[in-house]
Design a protein around this motif. Structure first.
Motif, short mmCIF file in Angstrom:
data_model
loop_
_atom_site.label_atom_id
_atom_site.label_comp_id
_atom_site.label_asym_id
_atom_site.label_seq_id
_atom_site.Cartn_x
_atom_site.Cartn_y
_atom_site.Cartn_z
N PRO A 333 11.52 28.54 21.65
CA PRO A 333 11.96 29.20 20.41
C PRO A 333 13.46 29.05 20.18
CG PRO A 333 11.65 30.82 22.13
CD PRO A 333 11.28 29.50 22.75
N CYS A 350 9.62 40.98 22.77
CA CYS A 350 9.81 39.98 23.85
C CYS A 350 9.41 40.56 25.21
CB CYS A 350 11.26 39.51 23.89
SG CYS A 350 11.54 38.38 25.27
N PRO A 351 8.39 39.99 25.86
CA PRO A 351 7.95 40.55 27.14
C PRO A 351 8.99 40.39 28.24
CG PRO A 351 6.78 38.50 26.67
CD PRO A 351 7.57 38.84 25.45
N GLN A 352 9.88 39.42 28.09
CA GLN A 352 10.89 39.17 29.12
C GLN A 352 12.21 39.89 28.83
OE1 GLN A 352 8.96 38.08 31.55
NE2 GLN A 352 10.39 36.47 32.12
N THR A 354 14.50 39.15 26.84
CA THR A 354 15.57 38.16 26.93
C THR A 354 16.22 37.89 25.56
OG1 THR A 354 16.15 36.04 27.90
CG2 THR A 354 14.04 36.13 26.72
N ILE A 364 18.62 34.36 21.93
CA ILE A 364 17.60 34.23 22.98
C ILE A 364 18.25 33.73 24.26
CG2 ILE A 364 15.52 32.98 23.70
CD1 ILE A 364 14.72 32.88 20.73
N CYS A 369 13.03 33.02 29.33
CA CYS A 369 11.97 32.82 28.32
C CYS A 369 10.74 32.16 28.94
CB CYS A 369 12.51 31.95 27.18
SG CYS A 369 11.25 31.56 25.96
N ILE A 370 9.56 32.70 28.66
CA ILE A 370 8.30 32.13 29.18
C ILE A 370 7.52 31.41 28.07
CG2 ILE A 370 8.02 33.73 31.13
CD1 ILE A 370 6.10 35.37 29.31
N ARG A 371 8.14 31.24 26.90
CA ARG A 371 7.56 30.49 25.79
C ARG A 371 6.20 31.04 25.35
NH1 ARG A 371 8.53 27.04 29.57
NH2 ARG A 371 6.43 26.16 29.53
N CYS A 372 6.15 32.35 25.23
CA CYS A 372 4.92 32.97 24.71
C CYS A 372 4.92 32.94 23.19
CB CYS A 372 4.81 34.41 25.21
SG CYS A 372 6.11 35.49 24.59
N PHE A 373 6.09 32.76 22.58
CA PHE A 373 6.28 32.67 21.12
C PHE A 373 5.92 33.94 20.37
CE2 PHE A 373 5.70 28.25 22.58
CZ PHE A 373 6.97 27.80 22.28
N CYS A 374 5.91 35.08 21.09
CA CYS A 374 5.69 36.36 20.40
C CYS A 374 6.81 36.61 19.40
CB CYS A 374 5.67 37.51 21.41
SG CYS A 374 4.25 37.47 22.49
N CYS A 375 8.04 36.21 19.75
CA CYS A 375 9.17 36.41 18.83
C CYS A 375 8.94 35.64 17.54
CB CYS A 375 10.47 35.99 19.50
SG CYS A 375 10.41 34.34 20.23
S1 SF4 Z 1 9.10 33.02 23.51
FE1 SF4 Z 1 8.43 34.98 24.43
S2 SF4 Z 1 9.69 35.21 26.26
FE2 SF4 Z 1 10.67 33.64 25.01
S3 SF4 Z 1 12.21 34.71 23.80
FE3 SF4 Z 1 10.32 34.63 22.55
S4 SF4 Z 1 9.22 36.51 22.99
FE4 SF4 Z 1 10.78 36.26 24.61
#
Ligand code: SF4
Ligand code: SF4
Length: 394
Positions: A333, A350-352, A354, A364, A369-375
């Motif tokens: 992201p 953001c679960p991390q 970060t 960011i 970042c674990i690349r969950c793309f919740c953001c």
């Molecule tokens: S992709 Fe997930 S872990 Fe990375 S910045 Fe976005 S929400 Fe946080």
């Protein structure tokens, strides 16, 4: 002859005109044996995709005309309005104020009111043990799931930057309350294990049937950042993984690149590819959607969608190189600061943890970042892009 459980019903719906949706939904109900179990005492949960505050025309959420048509089909089978509940939990905080706003903006509140059907806002939750879950032994779920004796999953037909696509199976992630979803992302940062978790969830929630809203789908960097694309279909089935195989075929996406479908296939819940022999309704409509765009994270050939989060599974010697690749080559992201309005929704989800907001803009921290793309999912103004090195894009 009774319709097989694996059957996928294709029903044409060229628009969201209420009569069009009513006819398309009724055709699906008439074809699915499960729907015949609905009666006056059935407590029914309708589980749409609400994700975040988006109006129906954004094609991010399940359209109110589809939900209204499903309510009408349930009532026609004797269900009582007071026994039907519409419920979901979006990506942000799960509280009554937030849910009321989501039902309003999505048009669901107005769609349900004339029938006397409630949109669930009490936001209570409870545990349910998984039946032999592979990676999860218990989920905390929104209360209506625990109380329903008939669940109809009502997803939207969309691409997804992390999982490739989202339809019937992935929509069930919304049965996990609000920010609890972030905990599952943190626990399963690898796509494959996240996919296994989604299939454990499917086996725990066990919807009786699903109807995918593909009248207008969302292509590109979904599930929120993409663009609306007319498809003109509703698809229904009792077998959710098989329904998603059909959706993947329509999107032109290899279903075994969708981690949760690969997990379902490994458990014998579906095949590796959709078999057109399972089509019912109007099979002639089963044609890949012309010009359908996959997410950027899935279109860059072998280098795209790289998930190096399995560094613990490679020999120690190669782990530093794998970790290097993880940081630099995989889609990640990136904040478009010109668009960012500093609302903080990305930092909240953001679960991390970060993401920080500095001087009214999101930043960011890439290391965690674990690349969950919740953001990316939760940004209301599409200010978070999914980027990767040009070398790894077509
Ligand atoms: S992709 Fe997930 S872990 Fe990375 S910045 Fe976005 S929400 Fe946080
Ligand atoms: S990136 Fe999006 S979600 Fe994050 S602060 Fe900016 S506008 Fe809000």
């Amino acid at each position: 002859m009774e319709t097989a459980k694996s059957a996928v019903i294709l029903s044409p719906a060229i628009s969201y005109a209420q009569t069009v949706c009513d006819n398309a939904v009724e055709a699906i109900f008439a074809a699915l044996p499960a729907a015949q179990k609905i009666g006056p005492e059935t407590k029914i949960l309708l589980k749409p995709n609400l994700l975040a505050k988006h109006p129906p025309e954004a094609a991010v959420t399940t359209h109110p005309a589809v939900v209204a048509a499903v309510i009408r089909a349930c009532l026609a089978r004797g269900a009582k309005a007071e026994h039907i509940t519409v419920a979901d939990s979006a990506g942000g905080v799960y509280n009554p104020g937030q849910m009321k706003a989501l039902y309003k903006v999505s048009g669901l509140a107005d769609a349900c009111a004339p029938f006397g059907v409630a949109c669930y806002t009490a936001c209570e939750t409870g545990p349910r043990k998984t039946a032999g879950g592979k990676v999860v032994s218990e989920f905390e779920l929104i209360r209506p799931v625990l109380e329903a004796d008939f669940i109809i999953d009502l997803p939207k037909f969309k691409t997804h930057v992390m999982t490739g696509m989202t339809a019937a199976c992935k929509n069930l992630f919304g049965t996990i309350p609000g920010l609890k979803k972030a905990e599952w992302h943190m626990r399963f940062p690898e796509k494959e294990r996240f996919g296994e978790m989604l299939i454990d969830l499917l086996e725990t929630v066990r919807p009786d049937m699903a109807i995918v809203d593909a009248v207008v789908g969302l292509e590109g960097d979904g599930p929120a950042g993409g663009e609306a694309h007319p498809v003109g279909l509703l698809l229904g089935s009792e077998n959710l993984p098989n329904l998603d195989l059909a959706c993947a075929a329509l999107m032109g996406l290899d279903p075994m690149r969708v981690p949760y479908l690969a997990a379902a296939q490994a458990r014998g819940l579906c095949a590796a590819a959709f078999d057109p022999a399972d089509l019912r309704g109007e099979p002639a409509l089963f044609v890949p959607v012309k010009g359908w765009k996959l997410p950027a994270s899935y279109t860059g050939g072998a280098g795209a969608n790289t998930d190096f989060a399995h560094s613990d599974r490679v020999p120690k010697l190669f782990r530093p190189a794998v970790a290097w690749g993880e940081k630099r080559l995989a889609p990640h992201p990136v904040v478009n600061r010109a668009l960012c309005i500093g609302c903080g929704k990305c930092a909240e989800i953001c679960p991390q943890q970060t993401i920080t907001i500095k001087n009214g803009k999101s930043h960011i921290g890439p290391k965690k970042c674990i690349r969950c793309f919740c953001c990316h999912e939760m940004c209301p103004v599409k200010a978070i892009d999914v980027k990767q090195l040009r070398l790894f894009r077509l």
